[in-house]
Motif scaffolding. Structure first.
Motif, PDB file in Angstrom:
ATOM      1  N   ARG A   7       0.794  -1.296   0.049  1.00  0.00           N
ATOM      2  CA  ARG A   7      -0.013  -0.051   0.049  1.00  0.00           C
ATOM      3  C   ARG A   7       0.682   1.266   0.044  1.00  0.00           C
ATOM      4  O   ARG A   7       1.835   1.060   0.567  1.00  0.00           O
ATOM      5  N   LEU A   8       0.588   2.436  -0.643  1.00  0.00           N
ATOM      6  CA  LEU A   8       1.226   3.574  -0.752  1.00  0.00           C
ATOM      7  C   LEU A   8       0.347   4.461  -0.532  1.00  0.00           C
ATOM      8  O   LEU A   8      -0.805   4.851  -0.992  1.00  0.00           O
ATOM      9  N   ASP A   9       0.661   5.518   0.442  1.00  0.00           N
ATOM     10  CA  ASP A   9      -0.014   6.645   0.873  1.00  0.00           C
ATOM     11  C   ASP A   9       0.932   7.812   0.900  1.00  0.00           C
ATOM     12  O   ASP A   9       1.878   7.889   1.607  1.00  0.00           O
ATOM     13  N   ILE A  10       0.432   8.821   0.228  1.00  0.00           N
ATOM     14  CA  ILE A  10       1.239   9.963   0.106  1.00  0.00           C
ATOM     15  C   ILE A  10       0.428  11.262   0.825  1.00  0.00           C
ATOM     16  O   ILE A  10      -0.508  11.575  -0.032  1.00  0.00           O
ATOM     17  N   ASP A  11       1.064  11.822   1.734  1.00  0.00           N
ATOM     18  CA  ASP A  11       0.459  12.854   2.390  1.00  0.00           C
ATOM     19  C   ASP A  11       1.153  14.117   2.123  1.00  0.00           C
ATOM     20  O   ASP A  11       2.320  14.349   2.471  1.00  0.00           O
ATOM     21  N   THR A  12       0.586  14.931   1.163  1.00  0.00           N
ATOM     22  CA  THR A  12       1.105  16.221   0.633  1.00  0.00           C
ATOM     23  C   THR A  12       0.968  17.260   1.959  1.00  0.00           C
ATOM     24  O   THR A  12       1.769  18.105   1.714  1.00  0.00           O
ATOM     25  N   SER A  13       0.196  17.227   2.758  1.00  0.00           N
ATOM     26  CA  SER A  13       0.174  18.046   3.727  1.00  0.00           C
ATOM     27  C   SER A  13       1.345  18.034   4.568  1.00  0.00           C
ATOM     28  O   SER A  13       1.755  19.005   5.018  1.00  0.00           O
ATOM     29  N   SER A  14       1.620  16.860   4.912  1.00  0.00           N
ATOM     30  CA  SER A  14       2.972  16.824   5.821  1.00  0.00           C
ATOM     31  C   SER A  14       4.191  16.386   5.293  1.00  0.00           C
ATOM     32  O   SER A  14       5.149  16.060   5.847  1.00  0.00           O
ATOM     33  N   HIS A  15       4.029  16.214   3.814  1.00  0.00           N
ATOM     34  CA  HIS A  15       5.236  15.728   3.116  1.00  0.00           C
ATOM     35  C   HIS A  15       5.698  14.400   3.200  1.00  0.00           C
ATOM     36  O   HIS A  15       6.978  14.374   3.326  1.00  0.00           O
ATOM     37  N   VAL A  16       4.936  13.605   3.905  1.00  0.00           N
ATOM     38  CA  VAL A  16       5.295  12.235   4.439  1.00  0.00           C
ATOM     39  C   VAL A  16       4.791  11.038   3.402  1.00  0.00           C
ATOM     40  O   VAL A  16       3.377  11.065   3.086  1.00  0.00           O
ATOM     41  N   ALA A  17       5.540  10.209   2.870  1.00  0.00           N
ATOM     42  CA  ALA A  17       4.771   8.994   2.304  1.00  0.00           C
ATOM     43  C   ALA A  17       4.932   7.683   3.011  1.00  0.00           C
ATOM     44  O   ALA A  17       6.004   7.642   3.998  1.00  0.00           O
ATOM     45  N   ASP A  40       8.177   0.327  -8.194  1.00  0.00           N
ATOM     46  CA  ASP A  40       7.250   1.476  -8.717  1.00  0.00           C
ATOM     47  C   ASP A  40       6.859   2.420  -7.693  1.00  0.00           C
ATOM     48  O   ASP A  40       6.609   3.752  -8.022  1.00  0.00           O
ATOM     49  N   ALA A  41       6.407   2.135  -6.540  1.00  0.00           N
ATOM     50  CA  ALA A  41       5.941   3.149  -5.237  1.00  0.00           C
ATOM     51  C   ALA A  41       6.994   3.977  -5.130  1.00  0.00           C
ATOM     52  O   ALA A  41       6.966   4.985  -4.617  1.00  0.00           O
ATOM     53  N   LEU A  42       8.364   3.422  -4.817  1.00  0.00           N
ATOM     54  CA  LEU A  42       9.463   4.166  -4.867  1.00  0.00           C
ATOM     55  C   LEU A  42       9.781   5.315  -5.766  1.00  0.00           C
ATOM     56  O   LEU A  42      10.134   6.322  -5.593  1.00  0.00           O
ATOM     57  N   ASP A  43       9.499   4.820  -7.122  1.00  0.00           N
ATOM     58  CA  ASP A  43       9.455   5.907  -8.213  1.00  0.00           C
ATOM     59  C   ASP A  43       8.180   7.140  -7.655  1.00  0.00           C
ATOM     60  O   ASP A  43       8.527   8.317  -8.207  1.00  0.00           O
ATOM     61  N   GLN A  44       7.006   6.588  -7.345  1.00  0.00           N
ATOM     62  CA  GLN A  44       6.134   7.763  -7.308  1.00  0.00           C
ATOM     63  C   GLN A  44       6.615   8.536  -5.905  1.00  0.00           C
ATOM     64  O   GLN A  44       6.387   9.809  -5.901  1.00  0.00           O
ATOM     65  N   VAL A  45       7.255   7.970  -4.871  1.00  0.00           N
ATOM     66  CA  VAL A  45       7.550   8.770  -3.692  1.00  0.00           C
ATOM     67  C   VAL A  45       8.672   9.831  -4.277  1.00  0.00           C
ATOM     68  O   VAL A  45       8.522  10.803  -3.739  1.00  0.00           O
ATOM     69  N   GLU A  46       9.616   9.311  -5.144  1.00  0.00           N
ATOM     70  CA  GLU A  46      10.310  10.438  -5.560  1.00  0.00           C
ATOM     71  C   GLU A  46       9.999  11.568  -6.405  1.00  0.00           C
ATOM     72  O   GLU A  46      10.146  12.617  -6.380  1.00  0.00           O
TER      73      GLU A  46
END
Length: 263
Positions: A7-17, A40-46
């Protein structure tokens, strides 16, 4: 790409994945498909521009290493165990080490085999009090991989590293903390919130400086003092031209909290 094994969660408010290994019925052991999803998830994180990452597991375990059912054990067949290491585990370890942002492992349960060493490849390891670390390789006639023979002697010394690798004994989270192998042990119920809080704090720090600290600390294990002094000079020169250095100095002069932007 849709994910099944993570599972991948990207929180743009806290800038934490947050990436959660999500095969709880198999103790989140790795398959080739899981590796592809994680890459792929690490690609999305970057690409997302987040400034901190938490890696954890679903259910009662962090990661049990390689799922042996994903390998070919046909009678008479010779398994090339170097292939999944070269294709998947080694790139993962190198990538976790090189990510230009802080990476926190939140070890929520058993971390065994390559799973233990994936955790050690992260920058900071938080562990639930019930968690444990097992270099299980010797139990099936193998050598620690995924950086185990590199991380362990550095973290705990040669005597303890050899003991863990040769016996395959379980190491409790509390002993791992006392040996300096991990950063912090927390009560089980506090682990997730503590990891999220730490990641949010680090996401507000000067990210380029953290990336440089990671690079310098790891380079120091493999080169002379003279070369390390030169690297420190070069990194300091680069960071001296950054926005966050200017902001940090200005905040110090003005006696206020700095507002770092990671650039």
């Amino acid at each position: 790409m849709s994910y099944e094994a993570i599972r991948l969660d990207i929180d743009t408010s806290s800038h934490v994945a947050t990436i959660t290994l999500n095969r709880p019925d198999k103790l989140n052991s790795f398959t080739r498909a899981m590796h592809r999803e994680l890459s792929d998830a690490l690609d999305q994180v970057e690409k997302s521009g987040v400034r901190a990452l938490v890696l954890t597991g679903a259910g009662r375990g962090f990661c049990a290493g390689q799922d042996l059912a994903d390998l070919d054990f046909t009678p008479g067949a010779t398994a090339d165990l170097g292939e999944p290491i070269e294709a998947h585990f080694n790139p993962l370890i190198r990538r976790l080490q090189a990510l230009p942002l802080p990476v926190i492992a939140a070890v929520n349960g058993t971390a065994a085999g390559a799973g233990a060493n994936v955790a050690l490849a992260c920058d900071l390891v938080l562990a639930a009090r019930s968690a444990s670390f097992i270099q299980a390789f010797v139990k099936i006639g193998l050598v620690p991989d995924s950086g185990g023979t590199w991380f362990l002697p550095q973290r705990v010394g040669m005597a303890r590293a050899l003991g863990l690798a040769i016996t395959g004994d379980k190491l409790s989270a509390e002993k791992a903390e006392s040996w300096g192998m991990i950063w912090q042990v927390l009560d089980d119920a506090e682990l997730s919130a503590a990891a999220a809080k730490l990641a949010a704090q680090l996401a507000q720090q000067p990210t380029r400086a953290i990336a440089a600290i990671k690079r310098a600390m790891r380079a120091g294990n493999a080169q002379s003092l003279d070369r390390q002094l030169d690297l420190e000079r070069d990194l300091q020169r680069e960071l001296g031209a950054s926005h966050d250095y200017t902001e940090g100095v200005q905040a110090f002069v003005e006696k206020r909290a700095p507002r770092f932007e990671g650039r």
